[in-house]
Design a protein around this motif. Structure first.
Motif, PDB file in Angstrom:
ATOM      1  N   ALA A 315       0.832  -1.212   0.000  1.00 31.21           N
ATOM      2  CA  ALA A 315       0.000   0.000   0.000  1.00 31.21           C
ATOM      3  C   ALA A 315       0.865   1.260   0.000  1.00 31.21           C
ATOM      4  CB  ALA A 315      -0.927  -0.007   1.216  1.00 31.21           C
ATOM      5  N   LEU A 316       2.005   1.213   0.683  1.00 31.98           N
ATOM      6  CA  LEU A 316       2.907   2.357   0.713  1.00 31.98           C
ATOM      7  C   LEU A 316       3.658   2.513  -0.605  1.00 31.98           C
ATOM      8  CD1 LEU A 316       4.389   1.942   4.317  1.00 31.98           C
ATOM      9  CD2 LEU A 316       2.696   3.614   3.559  1.00 31.98           C
ATOM     10  N   ALA A 317       3.836   1.408  -1.333  1.00 33.96           N
ATOM     11  CA  ALA A 317       4.603   1.440  -2.578  1.00 33.96           C
ATOM     12  C   ALA A 317       3.780   1.894  -3.770  1.00 33.96           C
ATOM     13  CB  ALA A 317       5.184   0.051  -2.858  1.00 33.96           C
ATOM     14  N   VAL A 318       2.480   1.650  -3.742  1.00 33.75           N
ATOM     15  CA  VAL A 318       1.626   1.905  -4.912  1.00 33.75           C
ATOM     16  C   VAL A 318       1.710   3.355  -5.415  1.00 33.75           C
ATOM     17  CG1 VAL A 318      -0.777   2.069  -5.668  1.00 33.75           C
ATOM     18  CG2 VAL A 318       0.038  -0.006  -4.553  1.00 33.75           C
ATOM     19  N   PRO A 319       1.708   4.388  -4.555  1.00 33.85           N
ATOM     20  CA  PRO A 319       1.771   5.757  -5.093  1.00 33.85           C
ATOM     21  C   PRO A 319       2.983   6.023  -5.976  1.00 33.85           C
ATOM     22  CG  PRO A 319       1.094   5.789  -2.799  1.00 33.85           C
ATOM     23  CD  PRO A 319       1.505   4.379  -3.087  1.00 33.85           C
ATOM     24  N   ALA A 320       4.092   5.325  -5.719  1.00 36.83           N
ATOM     25  CA  ALA A 320       5.300   5.547  -6.513  1.00 36.83           C
ATOM     26  C   ALA A 320       5.165   5.028  -7.940  1.00 36.83           C
ATOM     27  CB  ALA A 320       6.498   4.872  -5.831  1.00 36.83           C
ATOM     28  N   THR A 321       4.141   4.227  -8.223  1.00 37.04           N
ATOM     29  CA  THR A 321       3.941   3.670  -9.560  1.00 37.04           C
ATOM     30  C   THR A 321       3.011   4.526 -10.426  1.00 37.04           C
ATOM     31  OG1 THR A 321       2.001   2.313  -8.974  1.00 37.04           O
ATOM     32  CG2 THR A 321       4.175   1.367  -8.555  1.00 37.04           C
ATOM     33  N   ALA A 322       2.444   5.578  -9.867  1.00 32.04           N
ATOM     34  CA  ALA A 322       1.413   6.348 -10.566  1.00 32.04           C
ATOM     35  C   ALA A 322       1.911   6.923 -11.888  1.00 32.04           C
ATOM     36  CB  ALA A 322       0.901   7.466  -9.659  1.00 32.04           C
ATOM     37  N   GLY A 323       3.111   7.490 -11.895  1.00 34.49           N
ATOM     38  CA  GLY A 323       3.629   8.093 -13.108  1.00 34.49           C
ATOM     39  C   GLY A 323       3.741   7.102 -14.254  1.00 34.49           C
ATOM     40  N   ILE A 324       4.185   5.888 -13.943  1.00 37.28           N
ATOM     41  CA  ILE A 324       4.321   4.850 -14.972  1.00 37.28           C
ATOM     42  C   ILE A 324       2.958   4.483 -15.535  1.00 37.28           C
ATOM     43  CG2 ILE A 324       4.919   2.424 -15.339  1.00 37.28           C
ATOM     44  CD1 ILE A 324       7.229   2.818 -13.382  1.00 37.28           C
ATOM     45  N   LEU A 325       1.996   4.287 -14.669  1.00 36.07           N
ATOM     46  CA  LEU A 325       0.683   3.794 -15.094  1.00 36.07           C
ATOM     47  C   LEU A 325      -0.026   4.753 -16.039  1.00 36.07           C
ATOM     48  CD1 LEU A 325      -0.595   2.321 -11.705  1.00 36.07           C
ATOM     49  CD2 LEU A 325       0.261   1.049 -13.678  1.00 36.07           C
ATOM     50  N   VAL A 326       0.129   6.048 -15.830  1.00 37.25           N
ATOM     51  CA  VAL A 326      -0.606   7.005 -16.674  1.00 37.25           C
ATOM     52  C   VAL A 326       0.227   7.537 -17.839  1.00 37.25           C
ATOM     53  CG1 VAL A 326      -2.133   7.715 -14.807  1.00 37.25           C
ATOM     54  CG2 VAL A 326      -0.002   8.974 -15.181  1.00 37.25           C
ATOM     55  N   GLN A 327       1.552   7.374 -17.798  1.00 36.61           N
ATOM     56  CA  GLN A 327       2.385   7.903 -18.869  1.00 36.61           C
ATOM     57  C   GLN A 327       2.645   6.892 -19.980  1.00 36.61           C
ATOM     58  OE1 GLN A 327       5.037  10.644 -15.898  1.00 36.61           O
ATOM     59  NE2 GLN A 327       6.039   9.917 -17.733  1.00 36.61           N
ATOM     60  N   PHE A 328       2.841   5.630 -19.632  1.00 39.19           N
ATOM     61  CA  PHE A 328       3.251   4.661 -20.634  1.00 39.19           C
ATOM     62  C   PHE A 328       2.231   4.495 -21.767  1.00 39.19           C
ATOM     63  CE2 PHE A 328       7.086   1.994 -19.438  1.00 39.19           C
ATOM     64  CZ  PHE A 328       7.662   3.026 -18.704  1.00 39.19           C
ATOM     65  N   PRO A 329       0.916   4.544 -21.514  1.00 40.38           N
ATOM     66  CA  PRO A 329      -0.015   4.487 -22.651  1.00 40.38           C
ATOM     67  C   PRO A 329       0.192   5.626 -23.641  1.00 40.38           C
ATOM     68  CG  PRO A 329      -1.174   3.994 -20.617  1.00 40.38           C
ATOM     69  CD  PRO A 329       0.192   4.468 -20.222  1.00 40.38           C
ATOM     70  N   LEU A 330       0.599   6.797 -23.152  1.00 41.87           N
ATOM     71  CA  LEU A 330       0.866   7.909 -24.062  1.00 41.87           C
ATOM     72  C   LEU A 330       2.106   7.645 -24.902  1.00 41.87           C
ATOM     73  CD1 LEU A 330       0.103  10.947 -21.716  1.00 41.87           C
ATOM     74  CD2 LEU A 330      -1.338  10.006 -23.526  1.00 41.87           C
ATOM     75  N   TYR A 331       3.119   7.032 -24.305  1.00 40.61           N
ATOM     76  CA  TYR A 331       4.310   6.674 -25.074  1.00 40.61           C
ATOM     77  C   TYR A 331       3.971   5.630 -26.135  1.00 40.61           C
ATOM     78  CZ  TYR A 331       6.888   9.084 -21.386  1.00 40.61           C
ATOM     79  OH  TYR A 331       7.358  10.017 -20.508  1.00 40.61           O
ATOM     80  N   ALA A 332       3.084   4.693 -25.789  1.00 35.22           N
ATOM     81  CA  ALA A 332       2.645   3.693 -26.764  1.00 35.22           C
ATOM     82  C   ALA A 332       1.934   4.368 -27.930  1.00 35.22           C
ATOM     83  CB  ALA A 332       1.726   2.672 -26.098  1.00 35.22           C
ATOM     84  N   ALA A 333       1.097   5.344 -27.632  1.00 34.41           N
ATOM     85  CA  ALA A 333       0.393   6.070 -28.685  1.00 34.41           C
ATOM     86  C   ALA A 333       1.366   6.835 -29.572  1.00 34.41           C
ATOM     87  CB  ALA A 333      -0.630   7.025 -28.063  1.00 34.41           C
ATOM     88  N   MET A 334       2.383   7.475 -28.945  1.00 38.66           N
ATOM     89  CA  MET A 334       3.402   8.175 -29.726  1.00 38.66           C
ATOM     90  C   MET A 334       4.120   7.221 -30.670  1.00 38.66           C
ATOM     91  SD  MET A 334       5.437  11.051 -27.509  1.00 38.66           S
ATOM     92  CE  MET A 334       5.210  10.463 -25.847  1.00 38.66           C
ATOM     93  N   ALA A 335       4.518   6.060 -30.136  1.00 39.18           N
ATOM     94  CA  ALA A 335       5.229   5.076 -30.953  1.00 39.18           C
ATOM     95  C   ALA A 335       4.360   4.610 -32.112  1.00 39.18           C
ATOM     96  CB  ALA A 335       5.654   3.896 -30.084  1.00 39.18           C
ATOM     97  N   ALA A 336       3.070   4.435 -31.870  1.00 35.61           N
ATOM     98  CA  ALA A 336       2.165   3.980 -32.927  1.00 35.61           C
ATOM     99  C   ALA A 336       2.037   5.025 -34.037  1.00 35.61           C
ATOM    100  CB  ALA A 336       0.790   3.664 -32.339  1.00 35.61           C
ATOM    101  N   ILE A 337       1.925   6.300 -33.653  1.00 35.43           N
ATOM    102  CA  ILE A 337       1.835   7.359 -34.666  1.00 35.43           C
ATOM    103  C   ILE A 337       3.121   7.428 -35.481  1.00 35.43           C
ATOM    104  CG2 ILE A 337       1.591   9.846 -35.035  1.00 35.43           C
ATOM    105  CD1 ILE A 337      -0.133   9.926 -32.491  1.00 35.43           C
ATOM    106  N   LEU A 338       4.255   7.288 -34.797  1.00 35.90           N
ATOM    107  CA  LEU A 338       5.543   7.354 -35.483  1.00 35.90           C
ATOM    108  C   LEU A 338       5.718   6.228 -36.489  1.00 35.90           C
ATOM    109  CD1 LEU A 338       7.891   8.264 -32.495  1.00 35.90           C
ATOM    110  CD2 LEU A 338       7.536   9.655 -34.527  1.00 35.90           C
TER     111      LEU A 338
END
Length: 479
Positions: A315-338
């Motif tokens: 439970a204490l560790a989960v907040p540290a993963t927030a950036g990964i969870l919401v950013q990586f789909p955007l990187y996937a979208a960027m890669a797909a457009i490229l």
């Protein structure tokens, strides 16, 4: 506590410049998620300018958005498992013992730097928390007056120097896992196990040189005498006594407070690991991202002793993963457009970029330009795994075209990827939470490391790159 202006005025030379830069970035740089959003729109506009139709662009965006779902979860689990292992009671006791080893203030700083980088070779998430807790434990010593900012910066060196050269490297793990590779990238590179990336002698030698350089800089840049700023001076609370787990209140909670299930899960994981090692090549086993995460997750469960304590740590560790969870789909979208949105001449942006880098030619110039490009892009897109998916299609195609070894190209990216972390404070956030400090407190020291690391890294990727032969990509066999 001193003001930000007083902090800057108290420094000299490069440290003073870096403190000013840290203050500027804190004031003007938006959150990394905003950078990712901006990146999507920049890539979309570039695709439209290249002649892609609006429908092609939005189709690539939507269809590619969830391409990295498995990899996103895997990278979040790297952070979570590292945090859980680092905060377990046995590791906490080990940290307290290690904190008694250094005999002087400067050796304490270099000691933290060395251990944070050593642990980072196994797991960068573990390194952040381990290094932060070790810095706090040393700061609690009454017989040493150590600069807490220098200790904190040393604890960050695992992420700022060698994390991507280790076993939790996002790019190396991705390239070794066929199921996590986007089809377009898999076609270009095939699967590259750790024997072609992080376990080559060139990569290991580069890692050793960077560790030695970092330790020396950390040692001699640590303030002494009246220049020392302690945790007490910064009004940081160093009380790390663990919170007590509430006592069992009903019969149904018995297993939550029992060691039976963690032990059984640990034995099953050990049995699986032995079976894997007995039936598969060692490099295949250690290159498996899923297997790596399984071992670390079960290790955390066993070290915490009971399911209740383990879940408290999760439970204490989960907040540290927030950036990964919401950013990586955007990187996937960027890669797909490229890679999917074709322009008026039938070429995608990725193919245009591949042609640009191919025109640079082979040899040292190629590796140096790729490294510099990675550093600059990393200042604005602070994500090792996500950014690799954006870069990899055209960088690896270019490497293939000029005959550059693909495994070494991954390592050129990896060693350069760590450098922006010394300036951009995004990856400092979990560590800052552990330390109770601000980014400006550390960047003065990390920027100094960057000034030395950059020329050394460029020289190493050039010289060591000449020792490789080109190896054509090997596609995974279909069952």
């Amino acid at each position: 506590m001193t003001s930000a202006t007083e902090d800057v005025r108290s420094e000299k030379g490069l440290a003073r410049v870096a403190q000013s830069l840290a203050g500027w970035t804190e004031k003007w740089f938006p959150d990394a998620y905003v950078f990712a959003l901006v990146g999507v729109f920049v890539v979309a506009v570039a695709a439209l300018a290249n002649g892609s139709s609006p429908q092609e662009v939005v189709d690539a965006f939507g269809d590619g958005f969830w391409d990295l779902t498995a990899f996103t979860l895997q990278m979040a689990m790297v952070v979570l498992t590292g945090y859980v292992v680092a905060t377990s009671p046995p590791v906490a006791r080990l940290i307290d013992r290690l904190a008694t080893v250094p005999g002087t203030a400067r050796s304490a700083v270099s000691f933290v730097a060395f251990l944070s980088m050593s642990v980072s070779f196994l797991n960068w998430g573990l390194s952040l928390v381990f290094g932060g807790l070790l810095a706090r434990a040393i700061a609690r010593r009454t017989d040493l007056r150590v600069d807490y900012r220098a200790l904190g910066a040393a604890a960050f060196m695992g992420l700022g120097a060698v994390w991507a050269l280790g076993m939790s490297s996002s790019a190396a793990q991705l390239q070794a896992t066929a199921a996590s590779l986007p089809p377009a990238l898999l076609t270009i590179t095939g699967v590259l196990d750790f024997g072609t990336t992080i376990f080559t002698w060139q990569s290991l030698l580069m890692c050793v040189i960077i560790i030695a350089l970092t330790v020396v800089i950390a040692h001699f840049s640590a303030p002494r005498g009246a220049a020392v700023t302690t945790a007490h001076d910064l009004e940081v609370d160093l009380d790390d006594r663990p919170k007590d787990v509430p006592p069992r209140s009903r019969p149904g909670e018995w297993l939550e407070y029992s060691r039976i299930l963690p032990i059984l899960a640990g034995l099953m994981t050990l049995g699986w690991l032995v079976s894997q090692l007995a039936t598969k090549p060692l490099l295949t086993v250690v290159s498996s991202l899923n297997g790596y995460l399984l071992v670390f997750l079960m290790l955390g469960l066993v070290l915490h002793g009971t399911p209740r304590k383990f879940l408290q740590a999760v439970a204490l560790a989960v907040p540290a993963t927030a950036g990964i969870l919401v950013q990586f789909p955007l990187y996937a979208a960027m890669a797909a457009i490229l890679t999917k949105a074709e322009g008026r001449n039938g070429l995608t942006i990725s193919e245009h970029l591949a042609e640009f880098f191919t025109n640079i030619g082979s040899g040292g110039a190629f590796t140096v330009v790729i490294a510099l490009y990675t550093v600059v892009l990393g200042l604005f897109v602070p994500s090792g795994g996500g950014k690799w998916l954006v870069e990899a299609p055209y960088v690896m195609q270019s490497a293939t075209d000029v005959g550059m070894n693909l495994g070494w190209t991954v390592q050129v990216y990896n060693v350069a990827e760590a450098l922006p972390n010394l300036i951009n404070p995004f990856f400092m956030l979990p560590l800052l939470a552990v330390l109770g400090l601000r980014a400006r407190d550390l960047v003065g020291f990390t920027f100094l490391q960057f000034m030395f690391h950059l020329p050394v890294v460029l020289l190493l990727v050039w010289l060591l790159g000449t020792t490789f032969d080109f190896v054509p990509p090997v596609q995974p066999s279909t069952p």
